[in-house]
Design an enzyme around this catalytic site. Structure first.
Site, PDB file in Angstrom:
ATOM      1  N   LYS A 112     111.808 125.145  23.070  1.00 37.65           N
ATOM      2  CA  LYS A 112     111.231 126.483  24.245  1.00 37.65           C
ATOM      3  C   LYS A 112     112.253 125.584  25.447  1.00 37.65           C
ATOM      4  O   LYS A 112     111.454 126.475  26.873  1.00 37.65           O
ATOM      5  CB  LYS A 112     109.904 126.484  24.226  1.00 37.65           C
ATOM      6  N   LYS A 194     112.838 133.132  14.629  1.00 36.91           N
ATOM      7  CA  LYS A 194     111.454 133.972  14.105  1.00 36.91           C
ATOM      8  C   LYS A 194     110.756 134.876  15.243  1.00 36.91           C
ATOM      9  O   LYS A 194     110.620 134.725  16.782  1.00 36.91           O
ATOM     10  CB  LYS A 194     110.081 132.427  14.963  1.00 36.91           C
ATOM     11  N   LYS A 197     106.089 136.464  20.729  1.00 39.80           N
ATOM     12  CA  LYS A 197     105.716 137.710  21.464  1.00 39.80           C
ATOM     13  C   LYS A 197     106.209 137.272  23.046  1.00 39.80           C
ATOM     14  O   LYS A 197     106.804 138.897  23.020  1.00 39.80           O
ATOM     15  CB  LYS A 197     104.371 136.922  21.740  1.00 39.80           C
TER      16      LYS A 197
HETATM   17  N1  AQP Z   1     106.839 134.696  13.215  1.00 38.69           N
HETATM   18  C1  AQP Z   1     105.612 134.718  12.744  1.00 38.69           C
HETATM   19  N2  AQP Z   1     105.285 134.000  11.856  1.00 38.69           N
HETATM   20  C2  AQP Z   1     104.269 134.485  11.256  1.00 38.69           C
HETATM   21  N3  AQP Z   1     103.430 133.141  11.624  1.00 38.69           N
HETATM   22  C3  AQP Z   1     103.394 133.398  13.328  1.00 38.69           C
HETATM   23  N4  AQP Z   1     102.964 132.663  14.128  1.00 38.69           N
HETATM   24  C4  AQP Z   1     103.886 132.330  15.628  1.00 38.69           C
HETATM   25  N5  AQP Z   1     104.627 133.508  14.963  1.00 38.69           N
HETATM   26  C5  AQP Z   1     104.550 133.937  13.652  1.00 38.69           C
HETATM   27  C6  AQP Z   1     101.334 132.384  13.636  1.00 38.69           C
HETATM   28  O1  AQP Z   1     100.880 133.223  15.036  1.00 38.69           O
HETATM   29  C7  AQP Z   1      99.436 132.241  15.550  1.00 38.69           C
HETATM   30  C8  AQP Z   1      99.266 132.093  17.161  1.00 38.69           C
HETATM   31  O2  AQP Z   1     100.665 131.836  17.618  1.00 38.69           O
HETATM   32  P1  AQP Z   1     100.467 130.843  19.282  1.00 38.69           P
HETATM   33  O3  AQP Z   1     100.038 132.116  19.976  1.00 38.69           O
HETATM   34  O4  AQP Z   1      99.703 129.844  19.028  1.00 38.69           O
HETATM   35  O5  AQP Z   1     102.527 130.863  19.669  1.00 38.69           O
HETATM   36  P2  AQP Z   1     103.021 130.584  18.910  1.00 38.69           P
HETATM   37  O6  AQP Z   1     103.311 129.686  17.470  1.00 38.69           O
HETATM   38  O7  AQP Z   1     104.541 130.169  19.242  1.00 38.69           O
HETATM   39  O8  AQP Z   1     103.181 131.972  18.371  1.00 38.69           O
HETATM   40  P3  AQP Z   1     104.613 133.154  19.111  1.00 38.69           P
HETATM   41  O9  AQP Z   1     104.338 134.539  18.574  1.00 38.69           O
HETATM   42  O10 AQP Z   1     106.205 132.748  19.073  1.00 38.69           O
HETATM   43  O11 AQP Z   1     103.770 132.868  20.677  1.00 38.69           O
HETATM   44  P4  AQP Z   1     104.881 132.953  22.075  1.00 38.69           P
HETATM   45  O12 AQP Z   1     106.317 133.457  22.266  1.00 38.69           O
HETATM   46  O13 AQP Z   1     104.455 132.539  23.296  1.00 38.69           O
HETATM   47  O14 AQP Z   1     105.540 131.302  21.972  1.00 38.69           O
HETATM   48  C9  AQP Z   1     100.219 130.299  15.002  1.00 38.69           C
HETATM   49  O15 AQP Z   1      98.988 129.856  13.855  1.00 38.69           O
HETATM   50  C10 AQP Z   1     101.479 130.962  14.365  1.00 38.69           C
HETATM   51  O16 AQP Z   1     101.544 129.739  13.546  1.00 38.69           O
END
Ligand code: AQP
Length: 327
Positions: A112, A194, A197
């Protein structure tokens, strides 16, 4: 005694099917067999640039989606992190027992921060100690998350063990629980990254509240390769990703799926993946519309959970403050 489960999602954008398959869906499946605590981790969402009014709206949307996906408030506590101030108090205390070197190894920080190391807020670096506080505050046994969060849960274990060793047995040491299928869904526009969001790109992900036509289009346009046969081959990242989504949603085995698609083409596969995704998200969207029509219902659920959790929070914080010499 049921095992206590804690998990959370950041309100950092619109919830996508990766978040759903990697986390929420598994929380819903295990509701009856666990003592459940689920959180909207809004203080994690301020570790990168953000807009306060968007954050406020994202928190409401995420709580509505938790309920619409099936997190029944009679079977779980469901709250917003900033409504329980002890998360940040405990995070500070844990930061003081966490070596810098442990945080420097976190791959999510490295991903990040990119080239902006001098400019990002310090909270992006110390984010894992806040996540450790979220989990340890509730003496959680299990943390069901997607694959990308495994390293942070392992760090939480190390912090808990270090704390217990230094100050006496205060914390339960939690286990990460990673699903066998759907733990890492990749971007439809680029299957080497991956699904996220916060990623840009109109056809990167399918959000749970996406317009259904747009969702179908995103899947039909998914990047694949020039091969023909439909097999689970991790080297063929786009195909593998579509098959993983299909497997997670249908519950079929890899052999059954390979047989089903024998002699068919990528177009057929995409069509069937789109159908499976739409069949899953359409009812969630309908429930979301119903549930969010009454904001006071949601406020009531959040307030009740905060009240339910108060005794656990007080008990842990009392033990921590005493152990560390503040009382
Ligand atoms: N691509 C993914 N596949 C499976 N699981 C996923 N998770 C995130 N992306 C995937 C799981 O969703 C939960 C919530 O995640 P988070 O909001 O704590 O942050 P993150 O893991 O960083 O998810 P994002 O979507 O990538 O958000 P941003 O863009 O804000 O960083 C967790 O259980 C995560 O493992």
């Amino acid at each position: 005694m049921k095992k206590r489960v804690f998990s959370g999602i950041q309100p950092s954008g619109h919830l996508h099917i990766g978040n759903y398959l990697g986390s929420i869906r598994n929380w819903v499946r295990d509701l009856d067999s666990r003592d459940n605590i689920f959180c909207v981790v809004d203080q994690h969402a301020i570790t990168v640039d953000y807009d306060p009014s968007e954050l406020r709206a994202n928190v409401r949307e995420l709580v509505g989606l938790y309920l619409a996906c099936g997190l029944d408030p009679d079977k779980c506590n469901l709250f917003v992190q900033s409504h329980i101030p002890e998360h940040t108090e405990l995070a500070w205390l844990l930061t003081c027992v966490t070596p810098m070197g442990w945080l420097e190894r976190m791959t999510q920080f490295k991903d990040k921060v990119g080239s902006k190391r001098e400019r990002v807020g310090t909270g992006l670096f110390t984010y894992p100690t806040l996540m450790a506080a979220d989990i340890l505050l509730y003496q959680s046994h299990e943390v069901p998350v997607g694959d990308d969060q495994k390293q942070h849960v392992e760090l939480t274990r190390d912090i808990a063990e270090r704390f217990n060793h230094k100050f006496g047995e205060v914390f339960v040491v939690p286990e990460p629980v990673i699903p066998e299928v759907g733990a890492r869904i990749m971007g439809f526009d680029d299957p080497t990254v991956k699904m996220s969001k916060s990623a840009e790109g109109q056809h990167h992900s399918v959000a749970l509240l996406d317009d259904l036509k747009k969702a179908r289009k995103t899947i039909m346009r998914a990047v694949t390769d020039s091969g023909r046969d439909i097999v689970f081959d991790p080297e063929r990242a786009g195909l593998y990703n579509l098959l993983s989504v299909y497997q997670a949603l249908t519950g079929q085995s890899r052999d059954e799926i390979a047989t089903h698609f024998e002699g068919k083409g990528y177009g057929d596969l995409k069509k069937e993946v789109a159908e499976a995704v739409i069949a899953e998200i359409e009812p969630i969207q309908a429930r979301y519309r119903e549930l969010t029509a009454d904001p006071s219902h949601i406020d009531g659920v959040l307030a009740q959970s905060v009240a339910n959790l108060r005794p656990i929070v007080d008990q842990t914080m009392d033990a921590v403050r005493r152990a560390m010499g503040h009382r």
